[in-house]
Design a protein around this motif. Structure first.
Motif, PDB file in Angstrom:
ATOM      1  N   ARG A  44       0.808  -1.223   0.000  1.00 19.98           N
ATOM      2  CA  ARG A  44       0.000   0.000   0.000  1.00 19.98           C
ATOM      3  C   ARG A  44       0.844   1.277   0.000  1.00 19.98           C
ATOM      4  N   GLU A  45       2.166   1.111  -0.177  1.00 19.10           N
ATOM      5  CA  GLU A  45       3.053   2.289  -0.147  1.00 19.10           C
ATOM      6  C   GLU A  45       2.911   3.115  -1.423  1.00 19.10           C
ATOM      7  N   LYS A  46       2.699   4.411  -1.240  1.00 17.17           N
ATOM      8  CA  LYS A  46       2.482   5.315  -2.377  1.00 17.17           C
ATOM      9  C   LYS A  46       3.751   5.473  -3.226  1.00 17.17           C
ATOM     10  N   PHE A  47       4.883   5.705  -2.529  1.00 15.93           N
ATOM     11  CA  PHE A  47       6.130   5.964  -3.256  1.00 15.93           C
ATOM     12  C   PHE A  47       6.909   4.665  -3.441  1.00 15.93           C
ATOM     13  N   SER A  48       6.298   3.687  -4.063  1.00  9.89           N
ATOM     14  CA  SER A  48       6.946   2.384  -4.224  1.00  9.89           C
ATOM     15  C   SER A  48       6.628   1.845  -5.610  1.00  9.89           C
ATOM     16  N   ASP A  49       7.619   1.131  -6.179  1.00  9.46           N
ATOM     17  CA  ASP A  49       7.325   0.486  -7.464  1.00  9.46           C
ATOM     18  C   ASP A  49       6.821  -0.947  -7.233  1.00  9.46           C
ATOM     19  N   HIS A  50       6.711  -1.317  -5.959  1.00  8.48           N
ATOM     20  CA  HIS A  50       6.231  -2.642  -5.538  1.00  8.48           C
ATOM     21  C   HIS A  50       7.130  -3.773  -6.035  1.00  8.48           C
ATOM     22  N   ASN A  51       8.386  -3.435  -6.247  1.00  9.59           N
ATOM     23  CA  ASN A  51       9.349  -4.450  -6.692  1.00  9.59           C
ATOM     24  C   ASN A  51      10.443  -4.666  -5.651  1.00  9.59           C
ATOM     25  N   GLU A  52      10.240  -4.165  -4.449  1.00 11.27           N
ATOM     26  CA  GLU A  52      11.276  -4.258  -3.420  1.00 11.27           C
ATOM     27  C   GLU A  52      11.662  -5.707  -3.130  1.00 11.27           C
ATOM     28  N   HIS A  53      10.689  -6.608  -3.182  1.00 12.85           N
ATOM     29  CA  HIS A  53      10.999  -8.022  -2.904  1.00 12.85           C
ATOM     30  C   HIS A  53      11.922  -8.604  -3.981  1.00 12.85           C
ATOM     31  N   LYS A  54      11.783  -8.091  -5.218  1.00 14.43           N
ATOM     32  CA  LYS A  54      12.668  -8.575  -6.306  1.00 14.43           C
ATOM     33  C   LYS A  54      14.076  -8.028  -6.085  1.00 14.43           C
ATOM     34  N   LEU A  55      14.152  -6.779  -5.621  1.00 17.91           N
ATOM     35  CA  LEU A  55      15.454  -6.180  -5.325  1.00 17.91           C
ATOM     36  C   LEU A  55      16.163  -6.995  -4.238  1.00 17.91           C
ATOM     37  N   VAL A  56      15.410  -7.413  -3.229  1.00 15.90           N
ATOM     38  CA  VAL A  56      16.022  -8.209  -2.148  1.00 15.90           C
ATOM     39  C   VAL A  56      16.644  -9.483  -2.721  1.00 15.90           C
ATOM     40  N   ARG A  57      15.901 -10.169  -3.586  1.00 19.10           N
ATOM     41  CA  ARG A  57      16.448 -11.420  -4.172  1.00 19.10           C
ATOM     42  C   ARG A  57      17.766 -11.151  -4.891  1.00 19.10           C
ATOM     43  N   GLU A  58      17.814 -10.025  -5.620  1.00 20.78           N
ATOM     44  CA  GLU A  58      19.039  -9.695  -6.371  1.00 20.78           C
ATOM     45  C   GLU A  58      20.173  -9.338  -5.413  1.00 20.78           C
ATOM     46  N   LEU A  59      19.840  -8.535  -4.390  1.00 20.33           N
ATOM     47  CA  LEU A  59      20.891  -8.087  -3.466  1.00 20.33           C
ATOM     48  C   LEU A  59      21.473  -9.241  -2.652  1.00 20.33           C
ATOM     49  N   LEU A  60      20.637 -10.219  -2.322  1.00 23.64           N
ATOM     50  CA  LEU A  60      21.118 -11.342  -1.510  1.00 23.64           C
ATOM     51  C   LEU A  60      22.223 -12.134  -2.214  1.00 23.64           C
ATOM     52  N   LYS A  61      22.254 -12.040  -3.550  1.00 23.63           N
ATOM     53  CA  LYS A  61      23.322 -12.773  -4.252  1.00 23.63           C
ATOM     54  C   LYS A  61      24.365 -11.824  -4.856  1.00 23.63           C
ATOM     55  N   SER A  62      24.321 -10.558  -4.449  1.00 23.73           N
ATOM     56  CA  SER A  62      25.254  -9.582  -5.026  1.00 23.73           C
ATOM     57  C   SER A  62      26.530  -9.468  -4.198  1.00 23.73           C
ATOM     58  N   ASP A  63      27.540  -8.794  -4.780  1.00 25.41           N
ATOM     59  CA  ASP A  63      28.802  -8.555  -4.062  1.00 25.41           C
ATOM     60  C   ASP A  63      28.606  -7.598  -2.893  1.00 25.41           C
ATOM     61  N   ALA A  64      27.523  -6.830  -2.948  1.00 27.81           N
ATOM     62  CA  ALA A  64      27.277  -5.826  -1.906  1.00 27.81           C
ATOM     63  C   ALA A  64      26.666  -6.419  -0.638  1.00 27.81           C
ATOM     64  N   PHE A  65      26.308  -7.701  -0.713  1.00 28.49           N
ATOM     65  CA  PHE A  65      25.613  -8.361   0.403  1.00 28.49           C
ATOM     66  C   PHE A  65      26.543  -8.590   1.592  1.00 28.49           C
ATOM     67  N   VAL A  66      26.039  -8.291   2.788  1.00 29.19           N
ATOM     68  CA  VAL A  66      26.779  -8.555   4.032  1.00 29.19           C
ATOM     69  C   VAL A  66      25.875  -9.465   4.877  1.00 29.19           C
ATOM     70  N   LYS A  67      26.296 -10.712   5.022  1.00 26.72           N
ATOM     71  CA  LYS A  67      25.421 -11.714   5.660  1.00 26.72           C
ATOM     72  C   LYS A  67      24.895 -11.262   7.035  1.00 26.72           C
ATOM     73  N   ASP A  68      25.788 -10.645   7.824  1.00 24.20           N
ATOM     74  CA  ASP A  68      25.393 -10.260   9.191  1.00 24.20           C
ATOM     75  C   ASP A  68      24.425  -9.080   9.216  1.00 24.20           C
TER      76      ASP A  68
END
Ligand SMILES: CC(C)(COP(=O)(O)OP(=O)(O)OC[C@H]1O[C@@H](n2cnc3c(N)ncnc32)[C@H](O)[C@@H]1OP(=O)(O)O)[C@@H](O)C(=O)NCCC(=O)NCCS
Length: 191
Positions: A44-68
């Protein structure tokens, strides 16, 4: 007779749904549950593209990911909140960015978001990071000490209102020599 048959069908139907749901949830990984929470939180967020969950999937396997720095909040064993901090570059420095922060709608306004932010800050500090940048609600993040990043000469690569692009120092003076435009991991798609 019809009533008995109706009740029998109802019980069998409910049992089938229950078994199907159990099977579905058994197959889901922690990552799936996290993404479900993120998607539902932003629905229900107004300023959202509603793709944040897809971004999370990408970030979890990226070099920028910090497990902790991928943290969940649980209630009775169920994930109800999530926060992720990933690495960003500012000049020669590596800072963190907070994105996303999500709490399931019916668990909001109970202090879960706050506890995730504070826990993340503590771990980030222990890991030796200097600071964190965030693009988000000014009223919310200023509660935790975030200030406009422009205060330090830290810029967002896209044009956003000054008050929404914020930073926090994890120890006094940590950001005093950090200046420049934030280079987000390519997964954000904003550089
Ligand atoms: C924003 C969000 C993470 C807050 O989580 P939460 O668990 O409800 O927040 P908390 O209960 O820990 O609230 C902490 C404080 O912030 C306030 N607050 C909560 N949501 C707020 C908002 N959207 N704007 C301003 N203040 C807010 C609370 O009233 C509380 O204030 P207090 O400490 O003075 O009592 C949650 O509402 C959410 O998931 N929203 C949808 C996704 C989203 O917008 N994520 C953030 C992207 S920038």
């Amino acid at each position: 007779m019809n009533v008995i048959l109706g009740i029998a069908f109802f019980i069998l139907g409910s049992l089938a749904v229950y078994i199907f749901q159990r099977k579905k949830y058994k197959k889901m990984t922690e990552e799936d549950f996290v993404c479900e929470v993120v998607q539902k939180a932003f629905i229900r967020e107004k300023f959202s593209d509603h793709n944040e969950h897809k971004l999370v999937r990408e970030l979890l396997k990226s070099d920028a990911f910090v497990k902790d720095l991928s943290l969940t909040a649980k209630f009775k064993g169920m994930i109800v909140g999530y926060i992720l901090f990933t690495k960003v570059k500012v000049g020669n420095d590596t800072l963190l960015t907070l994105a996303p922060l999500a709490v399931l709608p019916r668990f909001q306004k109970k202090g879960i978001g706050k506890s995730l932010v504070e826990k993340g800050h503590k771990i980030a500090k222990e890991l030796g990071y200097k600071g964190i940048v965030v693009l988000g609600h000014a009223d919310y993040y200023k509660k935790f000490g975030y200030e406009p990043a422009s205060k330090w000469g830290i810029k967002c690569p896209i044009e956003v209102p000054d008050e929404n692009f914020m930073a926090i120092e994890l120890y006094p003076g940590a950001l005093s020599n950090v200046k420049g435009t934030v280079e987000y991991p390519k997964e954000f798609g904003i550089n």
